[in-house]
Design an enzyme around this catalytic site. Structure first.
Site, PDB file in Angstrom:
ATOM      1  N   TYR A   1       0.837  -1.213   0.000  1.00 50.75           N
ATOM      2  CA  TYR A   1       0.000   0.000   0.000  1.00 50.75           C
ATOM      3  C   TYR A   1       0.868   1.257   0.000  1.00 50.75           C
ATOM      4  O   TYR A   1       0.676   2.164  -0.818  1.00 50.75           O
ATOM      5  CB  TYR A   1      -0.931  -0.005   1.216  1.00 50.75           C
ATOM      6  CG  TYR A   1      -1.998   1.068   1.161  1.00 50.75           C
ATOM      7  CD1 TYR A   1      -3.062   0.974   0.269  1.00 50.75           C
ATOM      8  CD2 TYR A   1      -1.942   2.178   2.004  1.00 50.75           C
ATOM      9  CE1 TYR A   1      -4.048   1.960   0.221  1.00 50.75           C
ATOM     10  CE2 TYR A   1      -2.930   3.161   1.959  1.00 50.75           C
ATOM     11  CZ  TYR A   1      -3.979   3.043   1.066  1.00 50.75           C
ATOM     12  OH  TYR A   1      -4.956   4.016   1.002  1.00 50.75           O
ATOM     13  N   ALA A   2       1.859   1.282   0.925  1.00 53.73           N
ATOM     14  CA  ALA A   2       2.689   2.493   1.046  1.00 53.73           C
ATOM     15  C   ALA A   2       3.437   2.761  -0.266  1.00 53.73           C
ATOM     16  O   ALA A   2       3.493   3.906  -0.734  1.00 53.73           O
ATOM     17  CB  ALA A   2       3.672   2.333   2.203  1.00 53.73           C
TER      18      ALA A   2
HETATM   19  P1  NDP Z   1     -13.892   1.970  -0.493  1.00 50.67           P
HETATM   20  O1  NDP Z   1     -13.458   0.567  -0.308  1.00 50.67           O
HETATM   21  O2  NDP Z   1     -15.025   2.499   0.301  1.00 50.67           O
HETATM   22  O3  NDP Z   1     -14.189   2.264  -2.010  1.00 50.67           O
HETATM   23  C1  NDP Z   1     -13.314   1.847  -3.017  1.00 50.67           C
HETATM   24  C2  NDP Z   1     -14.103   1.614  -4.277  1.00 50.67           C
HETATM   25  O4  NDP Z   1     -13.169   1.197  -5.285  1.00 50.67           O
HETATM   26  C3  NDP Z   1     -15.132   0.490  -4.113  1.00 50.67           C
HETATM   27  O5  NDP Z   1     -16.339   0.827  -4.763  1.00 50.67           O
HETATM   28  C4  NDP Z   1     -14.453  -0.676  -4.788  1.00 50.67           C
HETATM   29  O6  NDP Z   1     -15.331  -1.616  -5.350  1.00 50.67           O
HETATM   30  C5  NDP Z   1     -13.696   0.035  -5.902  1.00 50.67           C
HETATM   31  N1  NDP Z   1     -12.683  -0.848  -6.454  1.00 50.67           N
HETATM   32  C6  NDP Z   1     -11.830  -1.663  -5.782  1.00 50.67           C
HETATM   33  N2  NDP Z   1     -11.093  -2.358  -6.658  1.00 50.67           N
HETATM   34  C7  NDP Z   1     -11.478  -1.966  -7.895  1.00 50.67           C
HETATM   35  C8  NDP Z   1     -11.103  -2.336  -9.203  1.00 50.67           C
HETATM   36  N3  NDP Z   1     -10.187  -3.303  -9.430  1.00 50.67           N
HETATM   37  N4  NDP Z   1     -11.703  -1.752 -10.247  1.00 50.67           N
HETATM   38  C9  NDP Z   1     -12.665  -0.798 -10.046  1.00 50.67           C
HETATM   39  N5  NDP Z   1     -13.074  -0.418  -8.832  1.00 50.67           N
HETATM   40  C10 NDP Z   1     -12.492  -1.004  -7.769  1.00 50.67           C
HETATM   41  O7  NDP Z   1     -12.567   2.828  -0.195  1.00 50.67           O
HETATM   42  P2  NDP Z   1     -12.314   4.399  -0.064  1.00 50.67           P
HETATM   43  O8  NDP Z   1     -13.422   5.154  -0.660  1.00 50.67           O
HETATM   44  O9  NDP Z   1     -11.895   4.668   1.313  1.00 50.67           O
HETATM   45  O10 NDP Z   1     -11.011   4.501  -0.976  1.00 50.67           O
HETATM   46  C11 NDP Z   1     -10.928   5.297  -2.160  1.00 50.67           C
HETATM   47  C12 NDP Z   1      -9.470   5.672  -2.367  1.00 50.67           C
HETATM   48  O11 NDP Z   1      -9.034   6.477  -1.271  1.00 50.67           O
HETATM   49  C13 NDP Z   1      -8.521   4.480  -2.428  1.00 50.67           C
HETATM   50  O12 NDP Z   1      -7.572   4.692  -3.441  1.00 50.67           O
HETATM   51  C14 NDP Z   1      -7.874   4.484  -1.051  1.00 50.67           C
HETATM   52  O13 NDP Z   1      -6.592   3.913  -1.060  1.00 50.67           O
HETATM   53  C15 NDP Z   1      -7.812   5.981  -0.776  1.00 50.67           C
HETATM   54  N6  NDP Z   1      -7.667   6.333   0.631  1.00 50.67           N
HETATM   55  C16 NDP Z   1      -8.643   6.021   1.554  1.00 50.67           C
HETATM   56  C17 NDP Z   1      -8.474   6.366   2.881  1.00 50.67           C
HETATM   57  C18 NDP Z   1      -9.499   6.069   3.927  1.00 50.67           C
HETATM   58  O14 NDP Z   1      -9.182   6.176   5.130  1.00 50.67           O
HETATM   59  N7  NDP Z   1     -10.724   5.725   3.579  1.00 50.67           N
HETATM   60  C19 NDP Z   1      -7.257   7.052   3.332  1.00 50.67           C
HETATM   61  C20 NDP Z   1      -6.321   7.349   2.290  1.00 50.67           C
HETATM   62  C21 NDP Z   1      -6.529   6.993   0.992  1.00 50.67           C
HETATM   63  P3  NDP Z   1     -15.760  -2.946  -4.532  1.00 50.67           P
HETATM   64  O15 NDP Z   1     -16.675  -2.485  -3.462  1.00 50.67           O
HETATM   65  O16 NDP Z   1     -16.424  -3.780  -5.582  1.00 50.67           O
HETATM   66  O17 NDP Z   1     -14.494  -3.540  -3.992  1.00 50.67           O
END
Ligand code: NDP
Length: 260
Positions: free
Chosen positions: A163-164
Site C-alpha cells: 500500500y505504502a
Molecule cells: P472503499 O473501499 O469504500 O471504495 C473503493 C471503491 O473502489 C469500491 O467501490 C471498490 O469496489 C472500488 N474498487 C476496488 N477495486 C477496484 C477495481 N479493481 N476496479 C474498479 N473499482 C475497484 O474505499 P475508499 O473510498 O476509502 O477509498 C478510495 C481511495 O481512497 C482508495 O484509493 C484508497 O486507497 C484511498 N484512501 C482512503 C483512505 C481512507 O481512510 N478511507 C485514506 C487514504 C486513501 P468494490 O466495493 O467492488 O471492492
C-alpha cells in the site's frame, strides 16, 4: 455551476470517497461516469453500514447527470473500453479522478507476491493505464484535469510494503503527468487523505481507529465529503494554476514533527 458541460470519469465511484467525489462534481454540473466493478456501494462494519443506493441514483435525486460503467481497474482492456465508450457517447473527457483502490496492511512476510501484484495493479498500474488512455482526450479539453487519490501513507512507513509503495508511486506519477499535460493547459494533482470514514477501514481494528483520532489535531475521522470538496476545488477553474501537488487532507495528522 462551476463544472457545467464537463465530463468527468470517477473510478471506484460506487462507494466511499469516489462516491462523494462523484456527487460533488455532479452537483456543480459535470456529467459523471461512475466507473466501478459493481454498481452497489460497499458497506462496511464501521462506516457506510446502511448505504445502499447506487451513486448514479443519488446523482439523479440531486438533479445531476451520471452514468454507471462497469470497469475493473486491474484489467487494461476494461480501462481502455471505459475511456472508448465514454468518448463514443460524450465525445470528450475533461476530468479523470483516479480513486479506485484497495488496502491491506501486512508486512513483507505476510504479503504474498500475488497480494502485492494485485494491490499494485489496482492502486498504481490502474492509475497509469487510465491516465494513458484518457490523456489524448483530456489534452483536447480547455479545462483538463486529472486528480489522483493517494494517501498520507505515501510519505511514511507503516502502511505495509504494497500500500505504502503504491501510494508513493501515485504521488510521483502525479508530478510526471503534470509535466506532460502542462503544455496543453491541463493540470494533474493528487489528494492524500488521512483516515476517512469508509468501508476500506474494515481493515483496521477499533483501537487503530481510536488511535488515529487521537493523533489527529482536528480530532475526528475525515468524511468522504472532505475529500469530495477538495477534488471539486482541484477540478474547478479556481485551481487552474495548481499542478503537480499532493494536497494533504488529514485534519492535521501529518503536521507535527515525528519526534518531539
Ligand atoms: P472503499 O473501499 O469504500 O471504495 C473503493 C471503491 O473502489 C469500491 O467501490 C471498490 O469496489 C472500488 N474498487 C476496488 N477495486 C477496484 C477495481 N479493481 N476496479 C474498479 N473499482 C475497484 O474505499 P475508499 O473510498 O476509502 O477509498 C478510495 C481511495 O481512497 C482508495 O484509493 C484508497 O486507497 C484511498 N484512501 C482512503 C483512505 C481512507 O481512510 N478511507 C485514506 C487514504 C486513501 P468494490 O466495493 O467492488 O471492492
Amino acid at each position: 455551476m462551476r463544472l457545467k458541460n464537463r465530463l468527468a470519469i470517477v473510478t471506484g465511484g460506487s462507494s466511499g470517497i469516489g462516491r462523494a467525489i462523484a456527487l460533488a462534481l455532479s452537483n456543480e454540473g459535470a456529467h459523471v461516469i461512475v466507473a466501478d466493478i459493481d454498481e452497489s456501494p460497499r458497506r462496511g462494519k464501521y462506516h457506510e453500514k446502511s448505504t445502499t443506493t447506487p451513486t448514479v441514483d443519488e446523482i439523479s435525486k440531486s438533479g445531476g447527470q451520471g452514468t454507471f460503467m462497469q470497469c475493473d481497474m486491474s484489467d487494461e482492456n476494461s480501462i481502455r473500453k471505459l475511456v472508448d465508450k465514454t468518448v463514443k457517447k460524450h465525445n470528450r473527457v475533461d476530468i479523470l479522478v483516479n480513486n479506485a483502490g484497495i488496502c491491506f496492511n501486512r508486512n513483507s512476510q505476510e504479503t504474498t507476491t500475488e497480494d502485492f501484484d494485485n494491490l499494485v495493479d489496482i492502486n498504481l498500474r490502474g492509475v497509469f493505464l487510465a491516465t494513458k488512455y484518457a490523456v489524448p482526450h483530456i489534452k483536447k479539453s480547455e479545462t483538463g484535469r486529472i486528480i489522483n487519490i493517494a494517501s498520507v501513507h505515501a510519505f511514511h512507513g507503516g502502511g505495509g510494503p504494497a500500500y505504502a509503495a503504491s501510494k508513493a508511486g501515485v504521488v510521483n506519477l502525479t508530478k510526471d503527468t503534470a509535466l506532460e499535460l502542462a503544455p496543453h493547459g491541463g493540470t494533474v494533482n493528487a489528494i492524500c487523505p488521512g483516515y476517512i470514514e469508509t468501508a476500506i477501514q474494515d481493515e483496521l481494528t477499533e483501537q487503530d481507529i481510536k488511535d488515529s483520532i487521537e493523533k489527529t489535531p482536528l480530532p475526528r475521522l475525515g468524511l468522504p465529503k472532505d475529500i469530495g470538496l477538495a477534488a471539486l476545488f482541484l477540478a474547478s477553474d479556481d485551481a487552474e494554476w495548481i499542478t503537480g501537488i499532493s494536497l494533504i487532507v488529514d485534519g492535521g495528522m501529518l503536521a507535527p514533527l515525528p519526534v518531539v
